[in-house]
Design a protein around this motif. Sequence first.
Motif, PDB file in Angstrom:
ATOM      1  N   ILE A  43      35.573 -20.527  53.460  1.00 23.17           N
ATOM      2  CA  ILE A  43      34.374 -20.844  54.036  1.00 23.17           C
ATOM      3  C   ILE A  43      34.569 -21.597  55.116  1.00 23.17           C
ATOM      4  N   ASP A  44      35.509 -22.596  55.199  1.00 18.92           N
ATOM      5  CA  ASP A  44      35.781 -23.340  56.672  1.00 18.92           C
ATOM      6  C   ASP A  44      36.069 -22.468  57.695  1.00 18.92           C
ATOM      7  N   ASP A  45      36.836 -21.414  57.401  1.00 16.93           N
ATOM      8  CA  ASP A  45      37.238 -20.448  58.594  1.00 16.93           C
ATOM      9  C   ASP A  45      36.147 -19.686  58.983  1.00 16.93           C
ATOM     10  N   LYS A  46      35.457 -19.199  58.094  1.00 18.85           N
ATOM     11  CA  LYS A  46      33.927 -18.611  58.482  1.00 18.85           C
ATOM     12  C   LYS A  46      33.183 -19.313  59.303  1.00 18.85           C
ATOM     13  N   TRP A  47      33.288 -20.782  58.850  1.00 19.76           N
ATOM     14  CA  TRP A  47      32.248 -21.632  59.701  1.00 19.76           C
ATOM     15  C   TRP A  47      32.668 -21.759  61.037  1.00 19.76           C
ATOM     16  N   PHE A  48      33.984 -21.977  61.218  1.00 16.27           N
ATOM     17  CA  PHE A  48      34.632 -22.297  62.531  1.00 16.27           C
ATOM     18  C   PHE A  48      34.609 -20.904  63.305  1.00 16.27           C
ATOM     19  N   ASP A  49      34.550 -19.700  62.820  1.00 19.62           N
ATOM     20  CA  ASP A  49      34.614 -18.481  63.459  1.00 19.62           C
ATOM     21  C   ASP A  49      32.915 -18.440  64.134  1.00 19.62           C
ATOM     22  N   ALA A  50      32.050 -18.693  63.309  1.00 20.74           N
ATOM     23  CA  ALA A  50      30.577 -18.836  63.519  1.00 20.74           C
ATOM     24  C   ALA A  50      30.494 -19.689  64.860  1.00 20.74           C
ATOM     25  N   TYR A  51      31.061 -20.874  64.810  1.00 23.77           N
ATOM     26  CA  TYR A  51      30.945 -21.770  65.884  1.00 23.77           C
ATOM     27  C   TYR A  51      31.462 -21.289  67.222  1.00 23.77           C
ATOM     28  N   LEU A  52      32.599 -20.658  66.894  1.00 26.00           N
ATOM     29  CA  LEU A  52      33.187 -19.950  68.168  1.00 26.00           C
ATOM     30  C   LEU A  52      32.431 -19.041  68.821  1.00 26.00           C
ATOM     31  N   GLY A  53      31.396 -18.362  68.186  1.00 23.11           N
ATOM     32  CA  GLY A  53      30.675 -17.288  68.645  1.00 23.11           C
ATOM     33  C   GLY A  53      29.470 -18.027  69.146  1.00 23.11           C
ATOM     34  N   SER A  54      29.081 -18.998  68.893  1.00 26.03           N
ATOM     35  CA  SER A  54      27.734 -19.874  69.236  1.00 26.03           C
ATOM     36  C   SER A  54      27.955 -20.987  70.050  1.00 26.03           C
ATOM     37  N   ARG A  55      29.156 -21.142  70.883  1.00 24.73           N
ATOM     38  CA  ARG A  55      29.457 -22.115  71.763  1.00 24.73           C
ATOM     39  C   ARG A  55      28.561 -22.343  72.887  1.00 24.73           C
ATOM     40  N   ALA A  56      27.946 -21.213  73.056  1.00 29.08           N
ATOM     41  CA  ALA A  56      26.797 -21.185  74.232  1.00 29.08           C
ATOM     42  C   ALA A  56      25.668 -22.231  73.931  1.00 29.08           C
ATOM     43  N   ASN A  57      25.498 -22.507  72.697  1.00 31.41           N
ATOM     44  CA  ASN A  57      24.320 -23.219  72.357  1.00 31.41           C
ATOM     45  C   ASN A  57      24.581 -24.517  71.370  1.00 31.41           C
ATOM     46  N   ASN A  58      25.968 -24.788  71.210  1.00 29.53           N
ATOM     47  CA  ASN A  58      26.512 -25.914  70.323  1.00 29.53           C
ATOM     48  C   ASN A  58      27.704 -26.276  70.820  1.00 29.53           C
ATOM     49  N   VAL A  59      27.825 -27.756  70.706  1.00 25.89           N
ATOM     50  CA  VAL A  59      29.047 -28.497  71.122  1.00 25.89           C
ATOM     51  C   VAL A  59      29.557 -29.243  69.837  1.00 25.89           C
ATOM     52  N   ARG A  60      30.664 -28.954  69.444  1.00 23.69           N
ATOM     53  CA  ARG A  60      31.436 -29.545  68.433  1.00 23.69           C
ATOM     54  C   ARG A  60      32.579 -30.396  68.793  1.00 23.69           C
ATOM     55  N   LEU A  61      32.561 -31.698  68.556  1.00 18.61           N
ATOM     56  CA  LEU A  61      33.707 -32.455  69.360  1.00 18.61           C
ATOM     57  C   LEU A  61      34.373 -33.281  68.172  1.00 18.61           C
ATOM     58  N   ALA A  62      35.500 -33.359  68.353  1.00 14.61           N
ATOM     59  CA  ALA A  62      36.501 -34.150  67.364  1.00 14.61           C
ATOM     60  C   ALA A  62      36.442 -35.578  68.014  1.00 14.61           C
ATOM     61  N   VAL A  63      36.306 -36.546  67.034  1.00 12.09           N
ATOM     62  CA  VAL A  63      36.533 -38.006  67.653  1.00 12.09           C
ATOM     63  C   VAL A  63      37.921 -38.372  67.287  1.00 12.09           C
ATOM     64  N   CYS A  64      38.807 -38.782  68.249  1.00 10.89           N
ATOM     65  CA  CYS A  64      40.031 -38.958  68.055  1.00 10.89           C
ATOM     66  C   CYS A  64      40.658 -40.483  68.650  1.00 10.89           C
ATOM     67  N   MET A  65      41.297 -40.917  67.765  1.00  7.52           N
ATOM     68  CA  MET A  65      42.156 -42.265  68.265  1.00  7.52           C
ATOM     69  C   MET A  65      42.815 -42.050  69.404  1.00  7.52           C
ATOM     70  N   ALA A  66      42.674 -42.880  70.466  1.00  6.09           N
ATOM     71  CA  ALA A  66      43.325 -42.638  71.782  1.00  6.09           C
ATOM     72  C   ALA A  66      44.594 -43.122  71.742  1.00  6.09           C
ATOM     73  N   SER A  67      45.039 -44.008  70.664  1.00  2.00           N
ATOM     74  CA  SER A  67      46.388 -44.459  70.686  1.00  2.00           C
ATOM     75  C   SER A  67      47.540 -43.435  69.986  1.00  2.00           C
ATOM     76  N   SER A  68      46.561 -42.665  69.060  1.00  2.00           N
ATOM     77  CA  SER A  68      47.668 -41.700  68.398  1.00  2.00           C
ATOM     78  C   SER A  68      47.185 -40.208  68.264  1.00  2.00           C
ATOM     79  N   GLY A  69      46.027 -40.066  68.776  1.00  2.00           N
ATOM     80  CA  GLY A  69      45.473 -38.883  68.697  1.00  2.00           C
ATOM     81  C   GLY A  69      44.818 -38.212  67.684  1.00  2.00           C
TER      82      GLY A  69
END
Length: 183
Positions: A43-69
């Motif tokens: 399900i996660d893989d399908k959710w991610f694939d759907a995101y890749l197909g809808s990037r024109a209208n959606n921004v999904r960002l990871a919040v990462c620690m600057a010190s370690s990534g």
Amino acid sequence: MSKDGIFLRELERGDLSTINAWRADRSLVSLLGGNFRHVGREIDDKWFDAYLGSRANNVRLAVCMASSGALIGVTYLLGIDWLNRSAEFSIQIGAESARGRGMGEAAARSILAHAFTDLNLHRVSLDVLEGNARAIALYEKLGFRTEGLHRQAVFKDGQYLNVVSMALLSTDFAEPSSAPVGD
């Protein structure tokens, strides 16, 4: 290194196992508008694939620690309406060790600056559970204003809960000053 201790980057398929673990954390999910559900890798893989197909209208960002990534959360602008210049905002700091340390505020300010400065959006809205006082306080600090209340709109943990609708306009958003102290 980021002055706020975090940086944002686009979500990657490798982030899915961490995000899935956060979805399985009932105490974390209890603070969010969505309901707890068991979510499998397929399900996660399908959710991610759907995101890749809808990037024109959606921004999904990871919040990462600057010190370690290390991935500590996610923040999204969803359903971008380019004609009306609006989007729906959400944020989740999934790593318990990162909560209450200002990283959510830093991430929110960063994605909102991206929304208003880079994407030229005018209005960003969100829905939050009425009982999530900590989140509401953060949103108010960022400049969001309450626009309405959806009575008993979400069923969680055996009860109906109210949802507060809030929005922020580009004209109300102020990035923290980058001027040195004393100027």
